[in-house]
Design a protein around this motif. Structure first.
Motif, short mmCIF file in Angstrom:
data_model
loop_
_atom_site.label_atom_id
_atom_site.label_comp_id
_atom_site.label_asym_id
_atom_site.label_seq_id
_atom_site.Cartn_x
_atom_site.Cartn_y
_atom_site.Cartn_z
N ARG A 1 0.81 -1.20 0.00
CA ARG A 1 0.00 0.00 0.00
C ARG A 1 0.85 1.26 0.00
NH1 ARG A 1 -4.48 1.70 4.53
NH2 ARG A 1 -4.60 3.89 3.99
N VAL A 2 0.57 2.16 -0.92
CA VAL A 2 1.18 3.49 -0.91
C VAL A 2 0.24 4.38 -0.11
CG1 VAL A 2 2.00 5.42 -2.30
CG2 VAL A 2 2.25 3.09 -3.15
N SER A 3 0.55 4.57 1.16
CA SER A 3 -0.37 5.26 2.05
C SER A 3 0.05 6.71 2.27
CB SER A 3 -0.47 4.54 3.39
OG SER A 3 0.80 4.35 3.94
N PRO A 4 -0.90 7.59 2.52
CA PRO A 4 -0.59 9.01 2.70
C PRO A 4 0.22 9.25 3.96
CG PRO A 4 -2.95 8.63 2.39
CD PRO A 4 -2.33 7.31 2.64
N PRO A 5 1.04 10.31 3.97
CA PRO A 5 1.71 10.70 5.22
C PRO A 5 0.68 10.90 6.33
CG PRO A 5 2.61 11.93 3.37
CD PRO A 5 1.41 11.18 2.84
N GLY A 6 0.97 10.32 7.47
CA GLY A 6 0.05 10.39 8.60
C GLY A 6 -0.84 9.18 8.72
N ALA A 7 -0.99 8.42 7.64
CA ALA A 7 -1.80 7.21 7.68
C ALA A 7 -0.89 6.00 7.81
CB ALA A 7 -2.64 7.10 6.41
N PHE A 8 -1.48 4.86 8.12
CA PHE A 8 -0.68 3.67 8.38
C PHE A 8 -1.30 2.45 7.71
CE2 PHE A 8 0.59 6.64 11.47
CZ PHE A 8 1.92 6.38 11.69
N GLN A 9 -0.43 1.57 7.27
CA GLN A 9 -0.91 0.32 6.73
C GLN A 9 -1.48 -0.55 7.85
OE1 GLN A 9 1.94 -1.61 4.15
NE2 GLN A 9 2.91 0.34 3.65
N SER A 10 -2.25 -1.56 7.46
CA SER A 10 -2.98 -2.34 8.46
C SER A 10 -2.07 -3.03 9.47
CB SER A 10 -3.85 -3.38 7.75
OG SER A 10 -3.06 -4.22 6.93
N LEU A 11 -0.86 -3.43 9.04
CA LEU A 11 0.02 -4.17 9.94
C LEU A 11 1.14 -3.30 10.51
CD1 LEU A 11 0.33 -7.53 7.95
CD2 LEU A 11 -1.10 -7.05 9.94
N GLU A 12 1.10 -2.00 10.27
CA GLU A 12 2.14 -1.14 10.81
C GLU A 12 1.96 -0.91 12.30
OE1 GLU A 12 4.14 1.91 7.99
OE2 GLU A 12 2.00 1.98 7.59
N ASN A 13 3.08 -0.60 12.96
CA ASN A 13 3.10 -0.46 14.40
C ASN A 13 2.90 0.99 14.79
OD1 ASN A 13 3.56 -0.62 17.13
ND2 ASN A 13 5.37 -1.92 16.95
N TRP A 14 1.70 1.29 15.30
CA TRP A 14 1.39 2.65 15.71
C TRP A 14 2.24 3.09 16.90
CZ3 TRP A 14 -1.91 5.64 12.90
CH2 TRP A 14 -2.22 6.90 13.41
N GLY A 15 2.72 2.14 17.66
CA GLY A 15 3.52 2.49 18.83
C GLY A 15 4.80 3.21 18.47
N ASP A 16 5.31 3.00 17.25
CA ASP A 16 6.51 3.70 16.81
C ASP A 16 6.22 5.09 16.29
OD1 ASP A 16 8.01 1.46 17.41
OD2 ASP A 16 7.88 0.65 15.38
N ASN A 17 4.94 5.43 16.18
CA ASN A 17 4.55 6.69 15.55
C ASN A 17 3.41 7.36 16.30
OD1 ASN A 17 6.03 6.41 12.70
ND2 ASN A 17 5.11 4.44 13.22
N ALA A 18 3.38 7.20 17.60
CA ALA A 18 2.24 7.67 18.37
C ALA A 18 2.20 9.18 18.52
CB ALA A 18 2.23 7.01 19.75
N SER A 19 3.33 9.85 18.42
CA SER A 19 3.35 11.29 18.63
C SER A 19 3.44 12.03 17.30
CB SER A 19 4.54 11.68 19.51
OG SER A 19 5.75 11.44 18.84
N ASP A 20 2.96 13.27 17.27
CA ASP A 20 2.99 14.07 16.05
C ASP A 20 4.41 14.36 15.60
OD1 ASP A 20 0.29 14.16 15.85
OD2 ASP A 20 0.06 16.07 16.88
#
Length: 490
Positions: free
Chosen positions: A183-202
């Motif tokens: 998936r080519v996802s927009p900046p700020g969005a995440f793929q289904s299996l990506e780890n939000w914990g690595d990107n939790a802050s702005d």
């Protein structure tokens, strides 16, 4: 023999007087849940009347980007319909109810269909488990077996297929069709299996993947142990847009662009990336393939989407997680009723989660972020943006029960629990009740974090527990509703 690309992962293979249709998506959108159908990218129109004489329809597996009831309803019932032995029963019953004669294949014995010969193969056992029921297909000219096409679909290449080539039972295919679902996802969005914990802050927002990584994964790593270097590899897949929030301009992939880039890298294989309606002929050396007139790309809309994407990137915009896929609740009493249903569902799934890889991984942990872990290590957090509510529950690995958690802010939960998921309450209940599928909400309204690899988190658990194989009764409910909407009832 030639392969006509119809869009996403739909192909028509022709030779002589024989026509084989693979995973038909023929409408301008697809999906088993009518209110959440997803647009095909690039946008195109298919004249289904041109397929009135197909000899065989093959369905590789039951995911909604391959199995679309509205598309199947456009096809001739005279065509033979073939599925693999691992496909789930509600899908087979749906095909029968639509009026097709169904054949289920369980081995790799060749099947003669007019001027073509087909062999069906199980996916490689190392395939991600939610794609492990894929059946792959090899199609060859009956009078010239060296002219063959192998369609890998969403799975790793079959070990049985590779053994057939290695041991001389099968000639190497001249064309291998592989799925690029990166998936080519927009900046700020995440793929289904990506780890939000690595990107939790702005301050740590991701900026999106690069196409060169896609090529590496699809063309080198994926084909690493293929018995012979394929002469041609065609890229397909990812041909749709989830038009929610700011996602509209971001297709999952752009195969013609990727193929041009790959061929400039001087690989030993010709990489093919087609637009819908374009064809690839095995006996042609021409790089420019003739298209068919019954599949027409909407060039104006396609250009608008590309311009929209360019403007988004130039302006350095980002998108936010969609508040909810389903309409959010506006009433507190209704929210509380849904929350009670969610609490009951958590208690129902607790034991399965503890036995899943997620539960086993977290059970083996002793510390997280420098602190000793207690018995509560997995958290589910439900939100309603309309009401400003966040309610969280943690799994106690000693009692096997979920307990209420007072902290609900995402960063606090990520800091305290090694595994977790936050999603709209209405979307969770929609998935639980079979009003939508897990595929409708992942990568859109769901945020998850985890320790370890991408298969260790809660989204893979959802795929297993609420997916077609784990919950065939939910799939049957969705199929039944779709059939009633089409006024096709058994």
């Amino acid at each position: 023999m030639r392969a006509i690309f119809i869009g996403h992962q739909t192909w028509l293979v022709e030779h002589g007087n024989t026509r084989i249709l693979i995973d038909p998506l023929l409408c301008e959108d697809f999906g088993l849940v009518d209110e959440h159908r997803i647009e095909i990218y690039p946008p195109r129109a298919v004249n289904a009347a041109a397929l009135s004489d197909v000899d065989l329809i093959f369905l590789s597996h039951e995911h909604s980007d391959h199995f679309d009831i509205q598309s199947l309803n456009l096809l001739p019932r005279s065509a033979r319909f073939v599925v693999g032995g691992t496909i789930v029963e509600p899908v087979k019953q749906c095909i029968r109810d639509l009026g097709f004669t169904l054949t289920q294949v369980n081995d790799t014995e060749p099947m003669r269909v007019g001027d073509l010969r087909l062999r069906f193969y199980p996916a490689d056992p190392k395939t991600a488990f939610w794609e492990s029921r894929v059946t792959q297909v090899h199609i060859e000219e009956a009078d010239q077996p060296s002219n063959g096409i192998f369609i890998a679909v969403d799975a790793l290449v079959s070990e049985v297929f590779k053994a057939d080539i290695t041991q001389g039972r099968l000639a190497p295919p001249k064309l291998v069709i592989v799925s690029n679902n990166s998936r080519v996802s927009p900046p700020g969005a995440f793929q289904s299996l990506e780890n939000w914990g690595d990107n939790a802050s702005d301050s740590n927002r991701k900026v999106g993947p690069l196409g060169i990584g896609v090529l590496s994964g699809v063309l080198t790593s994926y084909m690493d142990d293929f018995p012979v270097q394929p002469k041609n590899i065609a890229l397909c897949g990812g041909g749709f847009i989830k038009r929610l929030g700011g996602f509209a301009a971001f297709p999952f992939s752009n195969q013609p662009t990727l193929s041009r880039l790959a061929n400039r890298l001087s690989l030993d294989t010709n990489i093919v990336g087609l637009l819908p309606g374009e064809t690839f002929a095995l006996d042609s050396d021409s790089e420019s393939q003739i298209g068919v007139d019954w599949v027409q790309v909407d060039k104006m809309q396609h250009n608008l989407l590309i311009d929209e994407l360019d403007q988004f990137i130039k302006a350095r915009k980002t998108v936010e997680v969609v508040a909810s896929v389903r309409r959010d609740v506006q009433d507190v009493e209704m929210y509380e009723a849904l929350l009670r249903r969610a609490q009951a569902e958590l208690q129902r799934l607790a034991k399965s989660l503890m036995l899943f890889i997620t539960g086993r991984k977290v059970l083996a942990m002793s510390h997280y972020k420098g602190r000793k872990l207690g018995p509560n290590r997995i958290v589910f957090s439900f939100v309603s943006h309309a009401l400003g509510r966040q309610d969280s529950y943690t799994l106690n690995l000693i009692s096997g029960q979920f307990e209420a958690e007072t902290h609900s802010q995402l960063e606090s939960l990520v800091a305290q629990y090694p595994f977790g998921v936050r999603l709209p309450l209405v979307d969770f209940i929609g998935m639980v009740e079979g009003d939508l599928q897990i595929w409708d909400i992942v990568g859109v309204s769901v945020q998850s974090w985890f320790e370890g690899g991408i298969f260790d988190g809660l989204i893979p658990f959802f795929y297993s527990y609420y997916g077609e194989n784990g919950s065939p009764e939910l799939l049957a409910k969705i199929i039944g509703r779709s059939m009633r909407n089409l006024e096709v009832c058994p």
